[in-house]
Design a protein around this motif. Structure first.
Motif, PDB file in Angstrom:
ATOM      1  N   LYS A 198       0.813  -1.214   0.000  1.00 25.80           N
ATOM      2  CA  LYS A 198       0.000   0.000   0.000  1.00 25.80           C
ATOM      3  C   LYS A 198       0.852   1.271   0.000  1.00 25.80           C
ATOM      4  CE  LYS A 198      -3.624  -0.009   2.739  1.00 25.80           C
ATOM      5  NZ  LYS A 198      -4.478  -0.155   3.939  1.00 25.80           N
ATOM      6  N   GLN A 199       0.205   2.358  -0.411  1.00 23.73           N
ATOM      7  CA  GLN A 199       0.743   3.694  -0.245  1.00 23.73           C
ATOM      8  C   GLN A 199      -0.114   4.399   0.810  1.00 23.73           C
ATOM      9  OE1 GLN A 199       3.468   4.844  -2.263  1.00 23.73           O
ATOM     10  NE2 GLN A 199       3.523   2.701  -2.916  1.00 23.73           N
ATOM     11  N   SER A 200       0.368   5.516   1.334  1.00 26.34           N
ATOM     12  CA  SER A 200      -0.419   6.250   2.322  1.00 26.34           C
ATOM     13  C   SER A 200       0.011   7.713   2.341  1.00 26.34           C
ATOM     14  CB  SER A 200      -0.256   5.638   3.721  1.00 26.34           C
ATOM     15  OG  SER A 200       1.090   5.724   4.157  1.00 26.34           O
ATOM     16  N   VAL A 201      -0.871   8.547   2.858  1.00 24.56           N
ATOM     17  CA  VAL A 201      -0.541   9.957   3.032  1.00 24.56           C
ATOM     18  C   VAL A 201       0.409  10.087   4.210  1.00 24.56           C
ATOM     19  CG1 VAL A 201      -1.461  12.213   3.692  1.00 24.56           C
ATOM     20  CG2 VAL A 201      -2.663  10.813   2.006  1.00 24.56           C
ATOM     21  N   GLN A 202       1.577  10.699   3.955  1.00 24.64           N
ATOM     22  CA  GLN A 202       2.578  10.842   5.007  1.00 24.64           C
ATOM     23  C   GLN A 202       3.312  12.165   4.861  1.00 24.64           C
ATOM     24  OE1 GLN A 202       5.226   7.482   5.820  1.00 24.64           O
ATOM     25  NE2 GLN A 202       3.997   6.231   4.451  1.00 24.64           N
ATOM     26  N   GLU A 203       3.536  12.814   5.968  1.00 23.07           N
ATOM     27  CA  GLU A 203       4.336  14.031   5.955  1.00 23.07           C
ATOM     28  C   GLU A 203       5.741  13.682   5.458  1.00 23.07           C
ATOM     29  OE1 GLU A 203       5.824  17.575   9.011  1.00 23.07           O
ATOM     30  OE2 GLU A 203       4.446  15.999   9.697  1.00 23.07           O
ATOM     31  N   GLY A 204       6.254  14.474   4.531  1.00 26.52           N
ATOM     32  CA  GLY A 204       7.559  14.192   3.960  1.00 26.52           C
ATOM     33  C   GLY A 204       7.512  13.294   2.749  1.00 26.52           C
ATOM     34  N   GLY A 205       6.313  12.841   2.353  1.00 26.22           N
ATOM     35  CA  GLY A 205       6.179  12.023   1.159  1.00 26.22           C
ATOM     36  C   GLY A 205       6.276  12.867  -0.101  1.00 26.22           C
ATOM     37  N   ARG A 206       6.059  12.244  -1.249  1.00 20.85           N
ATOM     38  CA  ARG A 206       6.133  12.959  -2.522  1.00 20.85           C
ATOM     39  C   ARG A 206       4.849  13.752  -2.754  1.00 20.85           C
ATOM     40  NH1 ARG A 206       7.737   9.211  -7.333  1.00 20.85           N
ATOM     41  NH2 ARG A 206       8.451  11.200  -8.207  1.00 20.85           N
ATOM     42  N   GLU A 207       5.004  14.942  -3.278  1.00 25.78           N
ATOM     43  CA  GLU A 207       3.858  15.806  -3.535  1.00 25.78           C
ATOM     44  C   GLU A 207       2.812  15.074  -4.380  1.00 25.78           C
ATOM     45  OE1 GLU A 207       2.751  20.112  -5.623  1.00 25.78           O
ATOM     46  OE2 GLU A 207       4.615  19.053  -6.125  1.00 25.78           O
ATOM     47  N   ALA A 208       1.545  15.200  -3.989  1.00 25.83           N
ATOM     48  CA  ALA A 208       0.461  14.568  -4.731  1.00 25.83           C
ATOM     49  C   ALA A 208      -0.774  15.458  -4.646  1.00 25.83           C
ATOM     50  CB  ALA A 208       0.154  13.181  -4.162  1.00 25.83           C
ATOM     51  N   VAL A 209      -1.349  15.799  -5.805  1.00 28.21           N
ATOM     52  CA  VAL A 209      -2.499  16.700  -5.859  1.00 28.21           C
ATOM     53  C   VAL A 209      -3.570  16.089  -6.764  1.00 28.21           C
ATOM     54  CG1 VAL A 209      -3.334  19.013  -6.437  1.00 28.21           C
ATOM     55  CG2 VAL A 209      -1.001  18.704  -5.545  1.00 28.21           C
ATOM     56  N   THR A 210      -4.778  15.946  -6.228  1.00 29.06           N
ATOM     57  CA  THR A 210      -5.919  15.409  -6.963  1.00 29.06           C
ATOM     58  C   THR A 210      -7.091  16.371  -6.846  1.00 29.06           C
ATOM     59  OG1 THR A 210      -5.246  13.136  -6.411  1.00 29.06           O
ATOM     60  CG2 THR A 210      -7.494  13.450  -7.216  1.00 29.06           C
ATOM     61  N   HIS A 211      -7.660  16.760  -7.977  1.00 29.56           N
ATOM     62  CA  HIS A 211      -8.859  17.594  -7.996  1.00 29.56           C
ATOM     63  C   HIS A 211     -10.069  16.693  -8.285  1.00 29.56           C
ATOM     64  CE1 HIS A 211      -6.228  21.098  -8.148  1.00 29.56           C
ATOM     65  NE2 HIS A 211      -5.577  20.523  -9.153  1.00 29.56           N
ATOM     66  N   TYR A 212     -11.171  16.943  -7.614  1.00 29.38           N
ATOM     67  CA  TYR A 212     -12.365  16.129  -7.857  1.00 29.38           C
ATOM     68  C   TYR A 212     -13.611  17.000  -7.828  1.00 29.38           C
ATOM     69  CZ  TYR A 212     -13.144  16.315  -2.791  1.00 29.38           C
ATOM     70  OH  TYR A 212     -13.352  16.747  -1.498  1.00 29.38           O
ATOM     71  N   ARG A 213     -14.606  16.569  -8.591  1.00 31.91           N
ATOM     72  CA  ARG A 213     -15.909  17.232  -8.545  1.00 31.91           C
ATOM     73  C   ARG A 213     -17.001  16.180  -8.630  1.00 31.91           C
ATOM     74  NH1 ARG A 213     -18.961  18.100 -13.064  1.00 31.91           N
ATOM     75  NH2 ARG A 213     -18.021  17.729 -15.128  1.00 31.91           N
ATOM     76  N   VAL A 214     -18.155  16.506  -8.069  1.00 31.57           N
ATOM     77  CA  VAL A 214     -19.266  15.556  -8.016  1.00 31.57           C
ATOM     78  C   VAL A 214     -20.056  15.633  -9.314  1.00 31.57           C
ATOM     79  CG1 VAL A 214     -21.358  14.860  -6.795  1.00 31.57           C
ATOM     80  CG2 VAL A 214     -19.413  15.791  -5.517  1.00 31.57           C
ATOM     81  N   ARG A 215     -20.169  14.509 -10.002  1.00 33.41           N
ATOM     82  CA  ARG A 215     -20.996  14.436 -11.199  1.00 33.41           C
ATOM     83  C   ARG A 215     -22.423  14.017 -10.864  1.00 33.41           C
ATOM     84  NH1 ARG A 215     -17.260  11.522 -15.899  1.00 33.41           N
ATOM     85  NH2 ARG A 215     -16.210  13.452 -16.548  1.00 33.41           N
ATOM     86  N   GLU A 216     -22.536  13.104  -9.911  1.00 46.11           N
ATOM     87  CA  GLU A 216     -23.860  12.606  -9.532  1.00 46.11           C
ATOM     88  C   GLU A 216     -23.791  12.093  -8.104  1.00 46.11           C
ATOM     89  OE1 GLU A 216     -27.379   9.857 -11.582  1.00 46.11           O
ATOM     90  OE2 GLU A 216     -25.415  10.081 -12.557  1.00 46.11           O
ATOM     91  N   ARG A 217     -24.841  12.373  -7.373  1.00 51.65           N
ATOM     92  CA  ARG A 217     -24.889  11.987  -5.958  1.00 51.65           C
ATOM     93  C   ARG A 217     -25.970  10.940  -5.762  1.00 51.65           C
ATOM     94  NH1 ARG A 217     -27.278  15.521  -1.231  1.00 51.65           N
ATOM     95  NH2 ARG A 217     -26.430  14.442   0.592  1.00 51.65           N
ATOM     96  N   PHE A 218     -25.612   9.829  -5.123  1.00 51.61           N
ATOM     97  CA  PHE A 218     -26.538   8.742  -4.852  1.00 51.61           C
ATOM     98  C   PHE A 218     -26.737   8.594  -3.343  1.00 51.61           C
ATOM     99  CE2 PHE A 218     -23.824   7.389  -8.534  1.00 51.61           C
ATOM    100  CZ  PHE A 218     -24.750   7.669  -9.523  1.00 51.61           C
ATOM    101  N   ARG A 219     -27.596   7.667  -2.979  1.00 54.68           N
ATOM    102  CA  ARG A 219     -27.745   7.350  -1.553  1.00 54.68           C
ATOM    103  C   ARG A 219     -26.522   6.538  -1.121  1.00 54.68           C
ATOM    104  NH1 ARG A 219     -31.432   4.467   1.140  1.00 54.68           N
ATOM    105  NH2 ARG A 219     -31.281   2.794  -0.390  1.00 54.68           N
ATOM    106  N   GLY A 220     -25.662   7.154  -0.375  1.00 56.31           N
ATOM    107  CA  GLY A 220     -24.509   6.426   0.155  1.00 56.31           C
ATOM    108  C   GLY A 220     -23.317   6.335  -0.767  1.00 56.31           C
ATOM    109  N   HIS A 221     -23.409   6.882  -1.988  1.00 48.12           N
ATOM    110  CA  HIS A 221     -22.295   6.834  -2.932  1.00 48.12           C
ATOM    111  C   HIS A 221     -22.291   8.092  -3.786  1.00 48.12           C
ATOM    112  CE1 HIS A 221     -23.015   2.573  -1.932  1.00 48.12           C
ATOM    113  NE2 HIS A 221     -21.715   2.451  -2.087  1.00 48.12           N
TER     114      HIS A 221
END
Length: 327
Positions: A198-221
């Motif tokens: 696995k990978q994980s978010v860690q201080e001192g890790g490699r820079e990582a940037v992800t942009h997201y937007r909601v296309r559709e909203r369901f019950r619970g997903h």
């Protein structure tokens, strides 16, 4: 042939302090084998703050590594007649729509049946290009678009576009939880300290940037569009877990099946049967290595994701409209 292809520069994360250089580089450059990286360190093609050091040299973190990538065939691979879904092709590049289940690179116990085997059958001259022209990868169970270089010049151009973030990669994913709005996850990623898979978010890790937007909203997903600024291993999967909205079907990061309250038997069956991360690389844009013109390719989501989204949509439409207020 052992020609230089590109020069890559990376700053070592602080979390690498006290570890061997060859071990750290194996994590930072997963597209190259440990033995290949070790040989590059020994030959002076991997410099630490401009100096030649031994593979076992213990780093302090925050140093700069300059890696000269040279053309080598790391594994002897046999061409195999595996069907390819080609969405764009000319003398310089090929854009593939990779199906779920197809491994990109060969590995231990997995030297056959890969995308590399298929590419070498499609174009035997790709043996002259590193990794049969593959410059970026998708996980085995992620579907979607990948670009392949058919020449050294194209390879150099595409690697540079990846490094300078000028290659545009857009994904679609179904995640757990009903998100209200989009956002950006700017959180460094490194190898998980206890689970090597696995990978994980860690201080001192490699820079990582992800942009997201909601296309559709369901019950619970939620159905999301995601755009990457960086391309770390498992980046979308790790970032979505980090904000507590892991991908549906992601056995490595999701922590188990999530069912909406009162889900129908049909939806339960589909969610339980979805055994891979619900992630698809739907759009790819880059500058053509020869003409400099923009190449833009799209690929519709695969049937399993289509069925999943249709089931979630039907469940939401058939639910009490007050569900949005009750969450």
């Amino acid at each position: 042939m052992n020609e230089p292809l590109a020069t890559l520069t990376v700053r070592l994360p602080l979390t690498s302090a006290g570890r061997r250089l060859d071990q750290v580089l194996a994590e930072l450059f997963p597209d190259y084998s440990r033995s290949r990286l070790t040989s590059w360190i020994k030959s002076g093609d991997a410099l630490l703050d401009g100096a030649v050091v031994l593979p076992r040299h213990l780093v302090r973190g925050d140093e700069t590594v300059t890696l000269t990538v040279r053309m080598v065939q790391e594994v002897e691979l046999a061409p195999e007649p595996i069907d390819l879904d080609i969405r764009f092709e000319d003398k310089d590049v090929i854009v593939i729509n990779k199906p779920v289940g197809l491994v990109v690179h060969p590995g231990a116990g997995n030297s056959a049946g890969t995308l590399q085997n298929a590419l070498l059958h499609h174009d035997p001259k790709l043996v002259e290009v590193p990794r049969a022209g593959i410059v970026h990868r998708l996980d085995k169970d992620t579907s979607g678009l990948m670009v392949v270089a058919r020449s050294l010049r194209a390879h150099t151009s595409l690697v540079d576009q990846l490094q300078t973030r000028s290659m545009h990669r857009q994904y679609e994913a179904v995640v757990n939880g009903s998100l209200i709005a989009g956002g950006t996850v700017d959180a460094p990623i490194s190898r998980h300290p206890h689970d090597r898979l696995k990978q994980s978010v860690q201080e001192g890790g490699r820079e990582a940037v992800t942009h997201y937007r909601v296309r559709e909203r369901f019950r619970g997903h939620s159905l999301l569009q995601l755009n990457l600024e960086t391309g770390r291993t498992h980046q979308i999967r790790v970032h979505m877990q980090h904000i507590r909205h892991a991908l549906v079907g992601d056995s490595l990061y999701s922590g188990g099946l999530k069912l909406p309250r009162g889900a129908s038997p049909e939806l339960i069956e589909i969610l339980r049967g979805f055994k891979r991360q619900a992630l698809h690389a739907e759009r790819l844009e880059f500058l053509h290595p020869k003409s400099g013109k923009l190449v833009s390719v799209e690929a519709a989501r695969p049937p399993d994701m289509e069925r999943l989204i249709a089931a979630l949509r039907a469940d939401t439409q058939g639910a009490d409209p007050r569900w949005r207020d009750s969450e």
